[in-house]
Write a protein that holds these residues in place. Structure first.
Motif: not given
Length: 444
Positions: A240-245, A249-250
């Motif tokens: 939802g926050g537009g993070y990458d993979t 995971a973090e």
């Protein structure tokens, strides 16, 4: 007065994990507990709270960037700042009569204990600011010290009574015997939890769902593990926050770690309180047999590590953001105070016995109330800050506080003392709510 105020401010300047061990150690000596046990308990409770705050600070550090990203992706920009609870606490301790009101709150607690109108020994001095802030708000409007004092006493009495009523469920929920939670920001919503839980009992299908993380773990195995639930929630928030993979995971592992570690820190606090609680009960039974059973007051922080509290709060965070974007009349984005929603739902979770689905459903109207109340009170908080010469760093506009600023019982009491018609009309409603809360909670 200045000397008293300076001394009080100096003592209150210590962190809770320093202040509380000192208080616990003094109490242990009063209760005639062995010196070695007193020292060990005092150190252990301080260490437990440090652990809670370290893990919670880590949680804030990983969740805030997600919240910021979610806000940026909406493109909204509301005109009031959610500054969180720290400015309200700072304003309280800048209030001229704060030292006097500390003594007033202590006196009220002692009188209620002697008259057997409360069982809670409120040693949580730092959180007295919740009561004193109510008095400061009333004084800012009325300039009447009597009305200000009376408002402080009333909010203190209400909170102590809710702490008493909730204590048996809190003890079962937390596994800590002999404690109660008179933190106003948490106690306010115990009635919501009790009455909401009773209402859900009558809802078909929903009333059959037993969504306690510990019980889910037993029924569905690995998928029900609290840390796995936290991991999944982390993945969804990251997406939802537009993070990458990598960042997803973090975040997922970070939230899983928080949910796993926090209960262990709370257990350290609980185990350190056992000898103090037993010593206190024995001392009071021997010296003051008329008082009966008592509870030691603790900050709501001891409950925020329980998995159902963490999961409920994380589920409510995006809901709070969405509602702030969509509800008409809401003037701020709940950024500064959002992660502290754990405290507001802690006693709701105790009332539902850790049922996440029930706590989540009850939490939604609580979030709505906070959004509108905090929006309505923004100009009041900003004006009060100006009256004590308090300024937010790098900000000169109107501000509020999502959770403490939107506390419905405090705002109701303040509105009563400034003669608000709606607040006066709500008196029988609140009396009925408190009566039903006591009645239902007493049944267990």
């Amino acid at each position: 007065m200045d000397i008293v105020k300076q001394a009080a401010m100096y003592f209150l300047g210590f962190k809770p994990y320093v202040m509380l061990p000192v208080i616990i150690f003094i109490l242990a000596l009063i209760f005639r507990i062995k010196l070695r046990t007193a020292i060990t308990s005092a150190f252990t409770i301080g260490i437990g709270f440090i652990g809670i705050f370290i893990v919670f600070d880590y949680f804030v550090a990983i969740i805030n960037p997600v919240i910021q990203n979610l806000i940026k992706r909406t493109g909204l920009n509301l005109n009031v700042l959610d500054a969180g609870w720290p400015p309200l606490a700072a304003i309280t301790w800048s209030f001229a009569f704060a030292p006097v009101f500390i003594i007033l709150v202590m006196a009220v607690n002692i009188i209620l204990l002697i008259t057997k109108l409360t069982k809670t020994i409120n040693i949580d001095i730092w959180n007295y600011w919740h009561f004193i802030f109510t008095g400061a708000l009333v004084y800012n409007v009325t300039q009447n010290i009597f009305l200000s004092s009376l408002a402080t006493v009333i909010i203190c009495v209400i909170t102590l009574k809710i702490a008493d009523w909730s204590a048996p469920l809190v003890n079962k929920f937390s596994g800590m015997e002999g404690i109660s939670i008179p933190t106003l920001s948490a106690a306010t919503y115990f009635p919501f939890g009790i009455l909401g839980n009773k209402l859900i009992d009558k809802m078909p299908f929903v009333n059959k769902i037993d969504a306690n993380p510990e019980k889910m773990k037993e029924k569905i195995g690995l998928a029900g593990e609290p840390m796995i639930i936290g991991f999944v929630i982390g993945i969804l928030l990251g997406i939802g926050g537009g993070y990458d993979t990598r960042k997803i995971a973090e975040l997922a592992f970070g939230i899983a770690a928080v949910i796993y570690i926090l209960p262990k820190m709370a257990n350290i606090v609980g185990s350190s309180l056992i000898p103090i609680s037993e010593g206190m009960k024995g001392f009071i039974k021997k010296r003051f047999p008329g008082i009966g059973g008592t509870y030691i007051a603790l900050d709501v922080a001891v409950l925020v590590g329980i998995p159902s509290v963490v999961v409920t709060a994380i589920l409510l965070m995006p809901v709070a953001l969405i509602l702030s974007f969509t509800l008409p009349g809401v003037k701020f984005i709940p950024l500064g105070d959002l992660v502290n929603i754990m405290g507001s739902v802690a006693l709701v979770c105790a009332a539902t016995r850790g049922n996440v689905i029930r706590s989540f459903l009850i939490g939604i109207p609580i979030v709505v109330i906070h959004l509108y109340t905090a929006s309505n009170m923004a100009h009041v908080y900003t004006k009060l800050a100006g009256s004590v010469n308090y300024k937010l760093e790098n900000y000169s506009g109107t501000f509020t506080s999502f959770l403490d600023g939107g506390n419905v019982i405090r705002v109701w009491v303040v509105k009563l003392f400034v003669g608000n018609t709606y607040a006066l009309l709500l008196i029988p409603v609140f009396i009925l709510i408190f009566y039903l809360t006591r009645k239902i909670a007493k049944r267990g």
